[in-house]
Design an enzyme around this catalytic site. Structure first.
Site, PDB file in Angstrom:
ATOM      1  N   ASN A   8      42.651  42.058  38.195  1.00 54.37           N
ATOM      2  CA  ASN A   8      42.747  43.100  37.501  1.00 54.37           C
ATOM      3  C   ASN A   8      42.320  44.403  38.337  1.00 54.37           C
ATOM      4  O   ASN A   8      41.196  44.335  39.207  1.00 54.37           O
ATOM      5  CB  ASN A   8      41.313  42.970  36.612  1.00 54.37           C
ATOM      6  CG  ASN A   8      40.886  44.052  35.820  1.00 54.37           C
ATOM      7  OD1 ASN A   8      41.627  45.229  35.765  1.00 54.37           O
ATOM      8  ND2 ASN A   8      39.851  44.037  35.177  1.00 54.37           N
ATOM      9  N   TRP A   9      43.074  45.186  38.585  1.00 49.68           N
ATOM     10  CA  TRP A   9      42.962  46.513  39.510  1.00 49.68           C
ATOM     11  C   TRP A   9      41.935  47.329  39.235  1.00 49.68           C
ATOM     12  O   TRP A   9      41.770  48.382  39.926  1.00 49.68           O
ATOM     13  CB  TRP A   9      44.301  47.025  39.909  1.00 49.68           C
ATOM     14  CG  TRP A   9      45.162  46.156  40.508  1.00 49.68           C
ATOM     15  CD1 TRP A   9      44.774  44.860  41.311  1.00 49.68           C
ATOM     16  CD2 TRP A   9      46.476  46.146  41.287  1.00 49.68           C
ATOM     17  NE1 TRP A   9      45.690  44.289  42.245  1.00 49.68           N
ATOM     18  CE2 TRP A   9      46.816  45.240  42.081  1.00 49.68           C
ATOM     19  CE3 TRP A   9      47.206  47.314  40.977  1.00 49.68           C
ATOM     20  CZ2 TRP A   9      47.968  45.166  42.735  1.00 49.68           C
ATOM     21  CZ3 TRP A   9      48.459  47.221  41.662  1.00 49.68           C
ATOM     22  CH2 TRP A   9      48.852  45.919  42.469  1.00 49.68           C
ATOM     23  N   LYS A  10      41.773  47.360  37.736  1.00 51.04           N
ATOM     24  CA  LYS A  10      40.627  48.363  37.277  1.00 51.04           C
ATOM     25  C   LYS A  10      41.249  49.796  37.538  1.00 51.04           C
ATOM     26  O   LYS A  10      42.303  49.923  37.511  1.00 51.04           O
ATOM     27  CB  LYS A  10      39.358  48.150  37.710  1.00 51.04           C
ATOM     28  CG  LYS A  10      38.857  46.679  37.483  1.00 51.04           C
ATOM     29  CD  LYS A  10      37.578  46.415  37.685  1.00 51.04           C
ATOM     30  CE  LYS A  10      36.949  45.003  37.574  1.00 51.04           C
ATOM     31  NZ  LYS A  10      35.660  44.823  37.948  1.00 51.04           N
ATOM     32  N   HIS A  91      36.777  43.136  28.170  1.00 52.98           N
ATOM     33  CA  HIS A  91      36.340  43.038  29.546  1.00 52.98           C
ATOM     34  C   HIS A  91      34.739  43.576  29.581  1.00 52.98           C
ATOM     35  O   HIS A  91      34.441  44.430  29.021  1.00 52.98           O
ATOM     36  CB  HIS A  91      37.229  43.901  30.484  1.00 52.98           C
ATOM     37  CG  HIS A  91      36.775  43.675  32.006  1.00 52.98           C
ATOM     38  ND1 HIS A  91      35.599  44.061  32.657  1.00 52.98           N
ATOM     39  CD2 HIS A  91      37.308  42.704  32.880  1.00 52.98           C
ATOM     40  CE1 HIS A  91      35.621  43.857  33.891  1.00 52.98           C
ATOM     41  NE2 HIS A  91      36.384  42.778  34.054  1.00 52.98           N
ATOM     42  N   GLU A  93      33.100  45.234  31.295  1.00 54.19           N
ATOM     43  CA  GLU A  93      33.022  46.735  31.702  1.00 54.19           C
ATOM     44  C   GLU A  93      33.148  47.610  30.307  1.00 54.19           C
ATOM     45  O   GLU A  93      32.480  48.671  30.244  1.00 54.19           O
ATOM     46  CB  GLU A  93      33.700  47.167  32.801  1.00 54.19           C
ATOM     47  CG  GLU A  93      33.370  46.578  34.183  1.00 54.19           C
ATOM     48  CD  GLU A  93      34.267  46.756  35.301  1.00 54.19           C
ATOM     49  OE1 GLU A  93      33.944  45.995  36.542  1.00 54.19           O
ATOM     50  OE2 GLU A  93      35.673  47.092  35.102  1.00 54.19           O
ATOM     51  N   GLU A 161      33.337  35.464  32.027  1.00 54.40           N
ATOM     52  CA  GLU A 161      32.790  36.457  33.060  1.00 54.40           C
ATOM     53  C   GLU A 161      31.357  36.672  33.129  1.00 54.40           C
ATOM     54  O   GLU A 161      30.900  37.572  32.257  1.00 54.40           O
ATOM     55  CB  GLU A 161      33.835  37.431  33.564  1.00 54.40           C
ATOM     56  CG  GLU A 161      34.076  38.253  31.938  1.00 54.40           C
ATOM     57  CD  GLU A 161      34.690  39.554  32.005  1.00 54.40           C
ATOM     58  OE1 GLU A 161      35.544  39.722  33.115  1.00 54.40           O
ATOM     59  OE2 GLU A 161      34.367  40.477  31.151  1.00 54.40           O
ATOM     60  N   GLY A 167      31.174  41.607  40.744  1.00 54.99           N
ATOM     61  CA  GLY A 167      31.191  42.703  41.892  1.00 54.99           C
ATOM     62  C   GLY A 167      29.646  42.693  42.679  1.00 54.99           C
ATOM     63  O   GLY A 167      29.410  43.409  43.323  1.00 54.99           O
ATOM     64  N   SER A 206      33.118  37.566  41.043  1.00 55.74           N
ATOM     65  CA  SER A 206      32.907  37.483  42.663  1.00 55.74           C
ATOM     66  C   SER A 206      33.693  36.138  43.121  1.00 55.74           C
ATOM     67  O   SER A 206      33.047  35.830  43.913  1.00 55.74           O
ATOM     68  CB  SER A 206      31.456  37.568  42.714  1.00 55.74           C
ATOM     69  OG  SER A 206      30.759  38.763  42.443  1.00 55.74           O
ATOM     70  N   GLY A 227      38.639  40.519  40.140  1.00 54.04           N
ATOM     71  CA  GLY A 227      38.644  42.160  40.538  1.00 54.04           C
ATOM     72  C   GLY A 227      38.781  42.593  41.602  1.00 54.04           C
ATOM     73  O   GLY A 227      40.309  42.655  42.076  1.00 54.04           O
ATOM     74  N   GLY A 228      38.019  42.897  42.618  1.00 62.70           N
ATOM     75  CA  GLY A 228      38.080  43.716  43.713  1.00 62.70           C
ATOM     76  C   GLY A 228      38.770  42.930  44.697  1.00 62.70           C
ATOM     77  O   GLY A 228      39.645  43.574  45.542  1.00 62.70           O
TER      78      GLY A 228
END
Length: 248
Positions: A8-10, A91, A93, A161, A167, A206, A227-228
């Site tokens: 997921n590049w957000k 998600h 977020e 999640e 993160g 993470s 994610g990141g």
């Protein structure tokens, strides 16, 4: 069940990041036993499809309506027309920043499935809910409220999640992950019958090259939502390779 590693590049990436997708696609081709997916920003979906090879491209969100006066929103049929194969729904977020409830997530997931997309439904507790001992209850409730009754193993993926691990560099223990995924599997069987046995349950929070093997080896962990660490091939490809090692 095939392992799925999804990124997921957000809200990250302009056209230059497609060079990373080229490298990820090459790695996916070299590990055909693993399914790989990437959700880039909406602006890149169309171009990403052309770079993806065997990598499935998807959206990070969709509106529940097919069309209408919803300025700034994207519908599931629009995503499908661009070549997307899935969309992330609910998600953490989105739930935290935009107040998305289980009911809203349910409507979006239903819209995604109606458009022929796989709904990646995200669930998970926050730090307070975990500390209060309510994590299992929260996750079961989110599944009750978010999963459409028409879901099948072909059009549904669940991503667990824990919001406190996204993160932050923190992750639950392997035992905690295995326990939660077992609860999710049991709930899917309750909701969907035998169809729930084939739904892939991803872990998100993470995940990196250092912990991927341990996490992916946990019972009922059928992949990961990253994610990141999905933004660069240098970080993402080792996770794909770890998944291939675990699945052997």
């Amino acid at each position: 069940m095939r392992t799925l590693i999804a990124g997921n590049w957000k809200m990250n990436g302009t056209r230059a990041i497609l060079a990373e997708l080229d490298r990820i696609a090459a790695a996916a081709a070299a590990t055909p036993s693993i399914d790989v997916a990437i959700a880039p920003p909406f602006t890149l979906i169309g171009e990403a499809v052309g770079h993806a090879g065997a990598v499935m491209i998807g959206g990070q969100d969709c509106h529940s309506a097919v069309k209408g006066a919803h300025t700034g929103e994207i519908s599931a049929p629009m995503l499908a027309e661009m070549g997307a194969g899935f969309v992330i729904c609910g998600h953490s977020e989105r739930r935290a920043e935009f107040g998305e409830t289980d009911s809203i997530v349910h409507e979006k997931a239903q819209a995604a499935q109606n458009a022929g997309l796989i709904a990646f439904i995200c669930i998970g507790e926050d730090e307070a809910e975990r500390d209060e001992g309510r994590a299992l209850m929260v996750v079961a409730s989110e599944l009750d409220g978010s999963v459409p009754a028409s879901s099948t193993a072909a059009n549904l993926v669940i991503s667990y999640e824990p919001a406190w691990a996204i993160g932050t560099g923190r992750t639950p223990t392997a035992d905690e992950i295995g326990e939660m995924h077992g609860i999710i599997r049991a709930k899917l069987l309750q909701l969907l019958g035998e169809e729930g046995r084939g739904v892939r349950i991803l872990y998100g929070g993470s995940v990196n090259a250092g912990n991927a093997h341990t996490i992916l080896a946990c019972p009922d962990v059928n992949g990961a939502l990253i994610g990141g660490a999905s933004l660069t091939a240098d970080q993402f490809v080792p996770i794909i390779e770890a998944a291939a090692n675990v699945s052997q």
